[in-house]
Design a protein around this motif. Structure first.
Motif, PDB file in Angstrom:
ATOM      1  N   VAL A 163       0.665  -1.246   0.115  1.00  0.00           N
ATOM      2  CA  VAL A 163      -0.022   0.011   0.002  1.00  0.00           C
ATOM      3  C   VAL A 163       0.990   1.257   0.008  1.00  0.00           C
ATOM      4  N   PRO A 164       2.114   1.256   1.066  1.00  0.00           N
ATOM      5  CA  PRO A 164       2.662   2.625   0.781  1.00  0.00           C
ATOM      6  C   PRO A 164       3.328   2.709  -0.620  1.00  0.00           C
ATOM      7  N   PHE A 165       3.992   1.583  -1.201  1.00  0.00           N
ATOM      8  CA  PHE A 165       4.414   1.799  -2.566  1.00  0.00           C
ATOM      9  C   PHE A 165       3.613   2.210  -3.562  1.00  0.00           C
ATOM     10  N   GLY A 166       2.256   1.584  -3.553  1.00  0.00           N
ATOM     11  CA  GLY A 166       1.061   2.025  -4.361  1.00  0.00           C
ATOM     12  C   GLY A 166       0.775   3.416  -4.270  1.00  0.00           C
ATOM     13  N   LEU A 167       0.925   3.799  -2.924  1.00  0.00           N
ATOM     14  CA  LEU A 167       0.474   5.443  -2.525  1.00  0.00           C
ATOM     15  C   LEU A 167       1.456   6.076  -3.393  1.00  0.00           C
ATOM     16  N   TYR A 244     -11.959   7.670   5.205  1.00  0.00           N
ATOM     17  CA  TYR A 244     -11.818   9.365   5.104  1.00  0.00           C
ATOM     18  C   TYR A 244     -10.589   9.858   5.830  1.00  0.00           C
ATOM     19  N   LEU A 245      -9.966   8.921   6.429  1.00  0.00           N
ATOM     20  CA  LEU A 245      -8.587   9.264   7.313  1.00  0.00           C
ATOM     21  C   LEU A 245      -7.676   9.951   6.397  1.00  0.00           C
ATOM     22  N   SER A 246      -7.372   9.496   5.462  1.00  0.00           N
ATOM     23  CA  SER A 246      -6.238  10.000   4.645  1.00  0.00           C
ATOM     24  C   SER A 246      -6.664  11.495   4.148  1.00  0.00           C
ATOM     25  N   ALA A 247      -7.976  11.765   3.538  1.00  0.00           N
ATOM     26  CA  ALA A 247      -8.273  13.231   3.490  1.00  0.00           C
ATOM     27  C   ALA A 247      -8.229  14.114   4.447  1.00  0.00           C
ATOM     28  N   TYR A 248      -8.732  13.530   5.669  1.00  0.00           N
ATOM     29  CA  TYR A 248      -8.726  14.437   6.786  1.00  0.00           C
ATOM     30  C   TYR A 248      -7.337  14.711   7.283  1.00  0.00           C
ATOM     31  N   GLU A 257       0.320  15.208   0.901  1.00  0.00           N
ATOM     32  CA  GLU A 257       0.083  13.523   0.040  1.00  0.00           C
ATOM     33  C   GLU A 257       1.364  12.901  -0.020  1.00  0.00           C
ATOM     34  N   ASN A 258       2.582  13.395   0.050  1.00  0.00           N
ATOM     35  CA  ASN A 258       3.819  12.731  -0.047  1.00  0.00           C
ATOM     36  C   ASN A 258       4.007  12.001   1.476  1.00  0.00           C
ATOM     37  N   GLN A 259       3.603  12.435   2.299  1.00  0.00           N
ATOM     38  CA  GLN A 259       3.877  12.089   3.942  1.00  0.00           C
ATOM     39  C   GLN A 259       2.916  11.067   4.089  1.00  0.00           C
ATOM     40  N   LEU A 260       1.972  10.706   3.463  1.00  0.00           N
ATOM     41  CA  LEU A 260       0.755   9.779   3.661  1.00  0.00           C
ATOM     42  C   LEU A 260       1.373   8.138   3.923  1.00  0.00           C
TER      43      LEU A 260
END
Length: 458
Positions: A163-167, A244-248, A257-260
């Motif tokens: 998931v982190p790599f895909g993100l 919705y956590l990422s958007a929040y 977004e690069n820190q997610l």
């Protein structure tokens, strides 16, 4: 190569080991791809809402459409899956899943993406159960527990690395790229599965229980309904918040977004470290006792995370990691209790139904959260705190529900699964709806096992 693997002509030990490793590689790769495909949508939320110009309600429908489709497909599969060779079913489902994933990557509008997620969920939601059925058909009894444990590494890699790599790919090259990479990467696995897997069709001639009758009997049992109610509350307590956590975190807390990817790396790693510890504690001190200790902490963390103000990234990462640990802490004893709520002879039908209930409840939670959360003119999300209150309340309700579920082990102690044996599956469950991983659709392989000892619990 026909039927079960132990009927295969190549019976030398080295040949068996090479073959079994090949099968495990195929199945673990498929699990990795399916889990990443489902999970990646949620952290990509900020980008999807911005580029497709959709609101939180529409984004929630993207998430829930997958789980709704998976729930319906699971019910259909329970009546059809055992009528075909395992390889045929597996190849059709995986090919359909890859097609749906590719359509997600090629989608240029919200409507197309929504329908692509429905297709992907319909095929992907059943793959987990078929995978476990293949494990039961291919691997002999003495190696089946180890094979199941190895398969679970696909979940771990998906959560911690995939998931982190895909993100990172989605953030830097566009949200479509992770789906295209998954679809293209799955092509060789599909070809390899066609060449390497035997037909696995010995079960077709077995006496089949009427699936509709089994389904009706499952939902007519009062204790089963209590277990399903517990699952519904658990899923609402997670999926109203997690999509919705990422958007929040981006719009309200101030993360970029690069820190997610960092929060998913840390959260996933903590989850898989904590899971075995919680499993051992639950077995030693009692599943209900550990659940009643961890569930209030989970409710508290849901409240904290959904009310985070603009803060330093380290605090946001720590809060998210704490939420993930609490989430897995409640899922492990809960899964053990739910799995133990049914007698062994009914367990296969129950777990199949439970998988569908779990998918549908996840979809309801995600859609409910999307109806409540709104995007303000400055791009910030409003009412996320309200969603946190709802999730926390649903979690606290489970403290009552968990005491209402009667455990079959109270009558037959051998019918109670070890919580430690479910730890890795529950760790994945804490991050993604992976209930089908515990479901074997084969009538002769519906036994839940302690994967650490390979001993049937029923």
């Amino acid at each position: 190569m026909e039927g079960r693997y132990d009927e295969a002509p190549d019976s030398d030990t080295n040949g068996q080991q090479r073959y079994e490793r090949m099968v495990l590689f195929i199945l673990a790769s498929v699990q990795f791809i399916t889990i990443v495909d489902f999970m990646i949508v949620m952290p990509l939320g900020p980008q999807l809402m911005r580029t497709l110009q959709i609101n939180p309600t529409q984004f929630g429908l993207i998430v829930s459409s997958y789980t709704f489709a998976a729930g319906v497909a699971g019910i259909v599969a329970s009546s059809l899956a055992d009528r075909f060779a395992r390889r045929t079913t597996f190849l059709v489902l995986f090919a359909g899943f890859l097609l749906g994933t590719l359509c997600c990557g090629l989608a240029a509008s919200y409507g197309v993406l929504l329908w692509a997620r429905v297709v992907t969920g319909a095929f992907g939601g059943v793959l987990g159960g078929i995978t476990m059925a293949i494990i039961g058909d291919v691997f002999p009894e003495q190696r089946r527990g180890r094979a199941t444990g190895t398969l679970m590494t696909g979940f771990a890699l998906a959560s911690v690395a995939g998931v982190p790599f895909g993100l990172v790919l989605g953030t830097n090259f566009g949200w479509q790229i992770p789906f295209i990479v998954l679809a293209v990467g799955g092509g060789p696995i599909l070809i390899l599965a066609r060449v390497a897997l035997p037909r696995l069709d010995s079960h077709i001639h077995d006496v089949q229980t009427n699936p509709l009758k089994s389904l009706v009997e499952t939902f007519a049992h009062r204790n089963h309904l209590r277990a399903f109610a517990l699952i519904v509350a658990l899923m609402i307590g997670s999926f109203t918040v997690f999509p919705y956590l990422s958007a929040y975190l981006v719009s309200n807390v101030g993360m970029s977004e690069n820190q997610l990817p960092l929060i998913y790396i840390v959260g996933g790693a903590l989850t898989f470290v904590a899971a075995p510890i919680v499993g051992r504690l639950a077995d030693h001190y009692g599943k209900r006792r550990i659940y009643r200790i961890v569930a209030p902490a989970s409710a508290l963390m849901l409240f904290v995370v959904t009310h985070l103000p603009a803060t330093h990234v380290a605090i946001a990462v720590a809060a998210f990691g704490g939420l993930m640990v609490c989430n897995v802490g409640r899922m492990i004893p809960a899964m053990a209790i739910v799995t133990s709520s049914v007698r062994p002879e009914r367990r296969g039908a129950f777990l199949s139904a439970n998988s569908s209930v779990q998918h549908v409840a996840s979809g309801i939670g995600a859609y409910l959260g999307g109806l409540i959360v709104v995007e303000a003119g400055d791009g910030k999300l409003e009412n996320f705190g309200t969603v946190g209150w709802i999730a926390a309340a649903a979690t606290l309700v489970t403290l009552w529900l968990v005491g209402r579920v009667e455990v079959a082990g109270d009558i037959n102690p051998l019918a109670t699964p070890s919580a430690a044996s479910l730890a890795i599956a529950a760790a994945a469950e804490a991050s993604v709806d992976a209930g089908e991983a515990l479901v074997g659709l084969s009538g002769e392989h519906q036994t839940v096992k302690d994967v650490s000892t390979n001993v049937p619990v029923d």
